[in-house]
Design a protein around this motif. Sequence first.
Motif, PDB file in Angstrom:
ATOM      1  N   GLY A 283      -1.880 -12.067  -3.838  1.00 16.59           N
ATOM      2  CA  GLY A 283      -2.837 -11.246  -4.272  1.00 16.59           C
ATOM      3  C   GLY A 283      -3.569 -10.416  -3.623  1.00 16.59           C
ATOM      4  N   PHE A 284      -3.778 -10.772  -2.153  1.00 16.35           N
ATOM      5  CA  PHE A 284      -4.583 -10.075  -1.628  1.00 16.35           C
ATOM      6  C   PHE A 284      -3.501  -8.902  -0.989  1.00 16.35           C
ATOM      7  CE2 PHE A 284      -5.067  -8.581   2.948  1.00 16.35           C
ATOM      8  CZ  PHE A 284      -6.262  -8.049   3.018  1.00 16.35           C
ATOM      9  N   ALA A 285      -2.456  -9.295  -0.535  1.00 19.75           N
ATOM     10  CA  ALA A 285      -1.322  -8.487   0.043  1.00 19.75           C
ATOM     11  C   ALA A 285      -0.888  -7.206  -0.961  1.00 19.75           C
ATOM     12  CB  ALA A 285       0.083  -9.422   0.130  1.00 19.75           C
ATOM     13  N   PHE A 286      -0.644  -7.736  -2.379  1.00 24.46           N
ATOM     14  CA  PHE A 286      -0.440  -6.597  -3.265  1.00 24.46           C
ATOM     15  C   PHE A 286      -1.743  -5.741  -3.591  1.00 24.46           C
ATOM     16  CE2 PHE A 286       0.014  -4.846  -7.617  1.00 24.46           C
ATOM     17  CZ  PHE A 286       1.135  -4.320  -7.354  1.00 24.46           C
ATOM     18  N   ASN A 287      -2.797  -6.516  -3.888  1.00 19.48           N
ATOM     19  CA  ASN A 287      -4.031  -5.561  -4.363  1.00 19.48           C
ATOM     20  C   ASN A 287      -4.800  -4.880  -3.164  1.00 19.48           C
ATOM     21  OD1 ASN A 287      -3.914  -6.049  -7.267  1.00 19.48           O
ATOM     22  ND2 ASN A 287      -3.880  -8.155  -6.387  1.00 19.48           N
ATOM     23  N   PHE A 288      -4.875  -5.403  -1.959  1.00 26.01           N
ATOM     24  CA  PHE A 288      -5.443  -4.685  -0.932  1.00 26.01           C
ATOM     25  C   PHE A 288      -4.895  -3.351  -0.857  1.00 26.01           C
ATOM     26  CE2 PHE A 288      -7.179  -3.415   3.379  1.00 26.01           C
ATOM     27  CZ  PHE A 288      -8.485  -3.877   3.037  1.00 26.01           C
ATOM     28  N   GLY A 289      -3.592  -3.224  -1.150  1.00 21.12           N
ATOM     29  CA  GLY A 289      -2.870  -2.130  -0.751  1.00 21.12           C
ATOM     30  C   GLY A 289      -3.424  -1.181  -1.811  1.00 21.12           C
ATOM     31  N   ARG A 290      -3.912  -1.565  -2.908  1.00 18.42           N
ATOM     32  CA  ARG A 290      -4.735  -0.424  -3.939  1.00 18.42           C
ATOM     33  C   ARG A 290      -5.908   0.038  -3.339  1.00 18.42           C
ATOM     34  NH1 ARG A 290      -3.004  -1.851  -9.330  1.00 18.42           N
ATOM     35  NH2 ARG A 290      -2.033  -4.002  -9.588  1.00 18.42           N
ATOM     36  N   ILE A 291      -6.659  -0.496  -2.223  1.00 17.42           N
ATOM     37  CA  ILE A 291      -7.655   0.066  -1.709  1.00 17.42           C
ATOM     38  C   ILE A 291      -7.128   1.281  -1.094  1.00 17.42           C
ATOM     39  CG2 ILE A 291      -9.620   0.119  -0.054  1.00 17.42           C
ATOM     40  CD1 ILE A 291     -10.038  -2.835  -1.066  1.00 17.42           C
TER      41      ILE A 291
ATOM     42  N   GLY B 296       0.735  -1.217   0.207  1.00 14.95           N
ATOM     43  CA  GLY B 296      -0.078   0.015  -0.052  1.00 14.95           C
ATOM     44  C   GLY B 296       0.863   1.143  -0.066  1.00 14.95           C
ATOM     45  N   VAL B 297       2.007   1.428   0.506  1.00 14.51           N
ATOM     46  CA  VAL B 297       2.786   2.317   0.538  1.00 14.51           C
ATOM     47  C   VAL B 297       3.109   2.665  -0.638  1.00 14.51           C
ATOM     48  CG1 VAL B 297       5.259   3.208   1.314  1.00 14.51           C
ATOM     49  CG2 VAL B 297       3.615   2.096   3.365  1.00 14.51           C
ATOM     50  N   ALA B 298       3.885   1.559  -1.465  1.00 14.00           N
ATOM     51  CA  ALA B 298       4.436   1.827  -2.829  1.00 14.00           C
ATOM     52  C   ALA B 298       3.227   2.349  -3.627  1.00 14.00           C
ATOM     53  CB  ALA B 298       5.187   0.459  -3.075  1.00 14.00           C
ATOM     54  N   LEU B 299       2.015   1.809  -3.587  1.00 14.23           N
ATOM     55  CA  LEU B 299       1.067   1.916  -4.483  1.00 14.23           C
ATOM     56  C   LEU B 299       0.348   3.294  -4.112  1.00 14.23           C
ATOM     57  CD1 LEU B 299      -0.615  -1.547  -4.288  1.00 14.23           C
ATOM     58  CD2 LEU B 299       0.157  -0.376  -6.395  1.00 14.23           C
ATOM     59  N   LEU B 300       0.346   3.651  -3.001  1.00 13.02           N
ATOM     60  CA  LEU B 300      -0.130   5.011  -2.770  1.00 13.02           C
ATOM     61  C   LEU B 300       0.793   6.030  -3.394  1.00 13.02           C
ATOM     62  CD1 LEU B 300      -1.960   5.785   0.461  1.00 13.02           C
ATOM     63  CD2 LEU B 300      -0.671   7.830  -0.680  1.00 13.02           C
ATOM     64  N   GLY B 301       2.222   5.842  -2.932  1.00 18.21           N
ATOM     65  CA  GLY B 301       3.094   7.040  -3.306  1.00 18.21           C
ATOM     66  C   GLY B 301       3.054   7.119  -5.130  1.00 18.21           C
ATOM     67  N   THR B 302       2.596   5.739  -5.514  1.00 11.57           N
ATOM     68  CA  THR B 302       2.719   5.902  -7.272  1.00 11.57           C
ATOM     69  C   THR B 302       1.470   6.856  -7.650  1.00 11.57           C
ATOM     70  OG1 THR B 302       3.882   3.919  -7.555  1.00 11.57           O
ATOM     71  CG2 THR B 302       2.657   4.686  -9.253  1.00 11.57           C
ATOM     72  N   TRP B 303       0.212   5.983  -6.991  1.00 11.46           N
ATOM     73  CA  TRP B 303      -1.152   6.519  -7.551  1.00 11.46           C
ATOM     74  C   TRP B 303      -1.541   7.985  -7.202  1.00 11.46           C
ATOM     75  CZ3 TRP B 303      -3.817   4.414 -11.367  1.00 11.46           C
ATOM     76  CH2 TRP B 303      -3.365   3.070 -12.036  1.00 11.46           C
ATOM     77  N   ALA B 304      -1.185   8.337  -5.973  1.00 16.15           N
ATOM     78  CA  ALA B 304      -1.367   9.759  -5.402  1.00 16.15           C
ATOM     79  C   ALA B 304      -0.485  10.615  -5.427  1.00 16.15           C
ATOM     80  CB  ALA B 304      -1.512   9.352  -3.784  1.00 16.15           C
ATOM     81  N   SER B 305       0.593  10.136  -6.189  1.00 19.09           N
ATOM     82  CA  SER B 305       1.640  11.568  -6.269  1.00 19.09           C
ATOM     83  C   SER B 305       2.199  11.501  -7.818  1.00 19.09           C
ATOM     84  CB  SER B 305       2.788  11.412  -5.294  1.00 19.09           C
ATOM     85  OG  SER B 305       3.558  10.327  -5.141  1.00 19.09           O
ATOM     86  N   LEU B 306       3.194  10.396  -8.038  1.00 17.78           N
ATOM     87  CA  LEU B 306       3.757  10.429  -9.323  1.00 17.78           C
ATOM     88  C   LEU B 306       2.882  10.075 -10.651  1.00 17.78           C
ATOM     89  CD1 LEU B 306       6.867  10.810 -10.351  1.00 17.78           C
ATOM     90  CD2 LEU B 306       6.383  10.800  -8.017  1.00 17.78           C
ATOM     91  N   GLN B 307       1.726   9.316 -10.347  1.00 16.08           N
ATOM     92  CA  GLN B 307       0.772   8.928 -11.393  1.00 16.08           C
ATOM     93  C   GLN B 307       0.352  10.499 -11.869  1.00 16.08           C
ATOM     94  OE1 GLN B 307       0.627   6.245 -12.676  1.00 16.08           O
ATOM     95  NE2 GLN B 307      -1.406   5.773 -13.745  1.00 16.08           N
ATOM     96  N   ASN B 308       0.437  11.485 -11.121  1.00 19.72           N
ATOM     97  CA  ASN B 308      -0.142  12.694 -11.741  1.00 19.72           C
ATOM     98  C   ASN B 308       0.850  13.761 -12.311  1.00 19.72           C
ATOM     99  OD1 ASN B 308      -2.899  12.832 -10.388  1.00 19.72           O
ATOM    100  ND2 ASN B 308      -1.816  12.322  -8.586  1.00 19.72           N
ATOM    101  N   ALA B 309       2.142  13.038 -12.656  1.00 20.13           N
ATOM    102  CA  ALA B 309       3.246  13.726 -13.248  1.00 20.13           C
ATOM    103  C   ALA B 309       2.847  14.134 -14.711  1.00 20.13           C
ATOM    104  CB  ALA B 309       4.587  13.147 -13.282  1.00 20.13           C
ATOM    105  N   ALA B 310       2.249  13.192 -15.611  1.00 17.68           N
ATOM    106  CA  ALA B 310       1.979  13.303 -16.898  1.00 17.68           C
ATOM    107  C   ALA B 310       0.782  14.315 -16.885  1.00 17.68           C
ATOM    108  CB  ALA B 310       1.482  11.907 -17.531  1.00 17.68           C
ATOM    109  N   PRO B 311      -0.473  14.244 -16.114  1.00 19.16           N
ATOM    110  CA  PRO B 311      -1.258  15.427 -16.375  1.00 19.16           C
ATOM    111  C   PRO B 311      -0.805  16.888 -15.970  1.00 19.16           C
ATOM    112  CG  PRO B 311      -2.356  13.281 -15.233  1.00 19.16           C
ATOM    113  CD  PRO B 311      -0.717  13.157 -15.133  1.00 19.16           C
ATOM    114  N   TRP B 312       0.100  16.654 -14.867  1.00 16.85           N
ATOM    115  CA  TRP B 312       0.584  18.091 -14.555  1.00 16.85           C
ATOM    116  C   TRP B 312       1.485  18.451 -15.798  1.00 16.85           C
ATOM    117  CZ3 TRP B 312       5.565  18.705 -11.102  1.00 16.85           C
ATOM    118  CH2 TRP B 312       5.675  20.099 -10.789  1.00 16.85           C
TER     119      TRP B 312
END
Length: 531
Positions: free
Chosen positions: A471-479, A332-348
């Motif tokens: 599958g749960f460990a990686f993907n529950f981090g997506r929530i 979840g730490v890795a995914l949140l760091g990606t989706w909540a910050s760096l994923q916004n680099a392209a739109p920015w």
Amino acid sequence: MKHGQWAALIAAFLGWMFDGFEIGLFPLIAQPALKDMLPGAPEAVIGNWIGVMTAAFLVGAATGGVVFGWLGDRLGRVRAMALSILTYALFSGACGLVTAPWQLFLFRFLASLGMGGEWSLGVSLVMEIWPNKSRGWLAGAIGAAANVGFVCVAILSLTLAQVLGAIESGLLSLGLETETVARLTSNSGWRLLAMSGALPALLTFVIRIFVPESERWLEEHQKGNTKQWSTKDLLAVVGGAACALGLVSLWALDDWFKNPDLSSHDPAQFSLPMWMRIGGTLLGLAGAYYGYTYPIRRYLQRSLASSTGASIGEWTSSRVLGRMILGAVLGGVALLGTWASLQNAAPWAGKLEEARVLQAEGGTAGARQAAQTAAAKARSYTQIASGIAAILFTMLAALAGDWLGRRVSYFLLCLTALGSALWFFQGNSAFDRQFLLLVFLAGGFTASFYGWLPLYLPELFPTRVRAFGQGFAFNFGRIIAAIGALQFSYLMKNVFDGSYPQACTVLSFIYVVGMVAIWFAPETKGKPLPD
């Protein structure tokens, strides 16, 4: 066996590469698609829809990780992997046919089910077929695969922008109606780009013909250890997904009740109090956890009560669930760091470049078209720079996990990801060479976790529950990441007045949580995969 090992690795690599291709599609098509379907809508409305769709994608991927993980432990890794790829390919391609935002939301959600499932299945299959000594570079290769797809879709987008006129002429020469061709090629040709997402469906036939099943799973199947998985238990997963989607609605749909099509935005229309949001978030997380873990808790109860349950040994229910929670936090730490910050680099990048062109050339129709073209190129170049770095850094992160140990390497990944993200978001004010250099570094460091996670998560679980557990460990981090993505939308609208760098900077501090959590995790360096 060598042939089977390489066939499995190639299938997993391609499956995860196309997974990255599908993930990379949305940042490139989201704004053009929504502007096409909601002409004249203010930026806040577009941003709200993007936040909702991103969060729903993450919830769908979490649900798919559990469902397809269940299928992988029940029916076998190969069959379940083929089904997951077919799911995400067909529904990603269908996104190019939508006519309303809610349709894009629905198809994106359905595609995400397959994307969430493919990761755990491919990793389980490869790690079980190859010898233990190969785990480091295998994890790096699998982690790099998604970023290869991420770069490929950006290159395809750039190429499409260059040849869009020729494609339009070609389609007209084939006899297609002018209106149909105009729809396909409008707004940077986002529909054609989305339709390309259906190509991975062809991979499913190759997998079913050439890829062998995991011998470890076959042994468990022959012992009867796969029979304790029950289909009716999946109903609880549906309930867990409903709780997660309810959680999303608390943050995403401020004015839903008076404006169900989200075609305008007025915070005064409807707003939930903060205490209700926080309380609902905690209840939603608890409901999602209960629903998503119900199948494995029931499986462990049946397995321990059966005659074949003796072989489960030290793997008690509490130990398995504890490792699933730990894995979810680290992922979840890795995914949140990606989706909540760096994923916004392209739109920015697109926003900065569009503003520059409009300021330089004025507000004429020609200037607006030039600004849109410049913004599309900026988004693509940003994604390419970030993706190339991610390919390199994911491989290095997996090797570092082997060299330095799992815990020390994860701590260093968190430290470098935080530092590079802060430098990127606080050190740029225009789209230029410095922007691309810093997004290269930040994109590489924040993506490096996706080489470390395929190395570590399989080592936390025994064979009979490996696909479901990781599958749960990686993907529950997506929530967890979905909550972060919605915080980004909330911060943008209510705190930072649309400032990408300020909102992303705040959310980047999630890496501090990872620096602490990793020391509660077991060190597995040099140990074989659990049986």
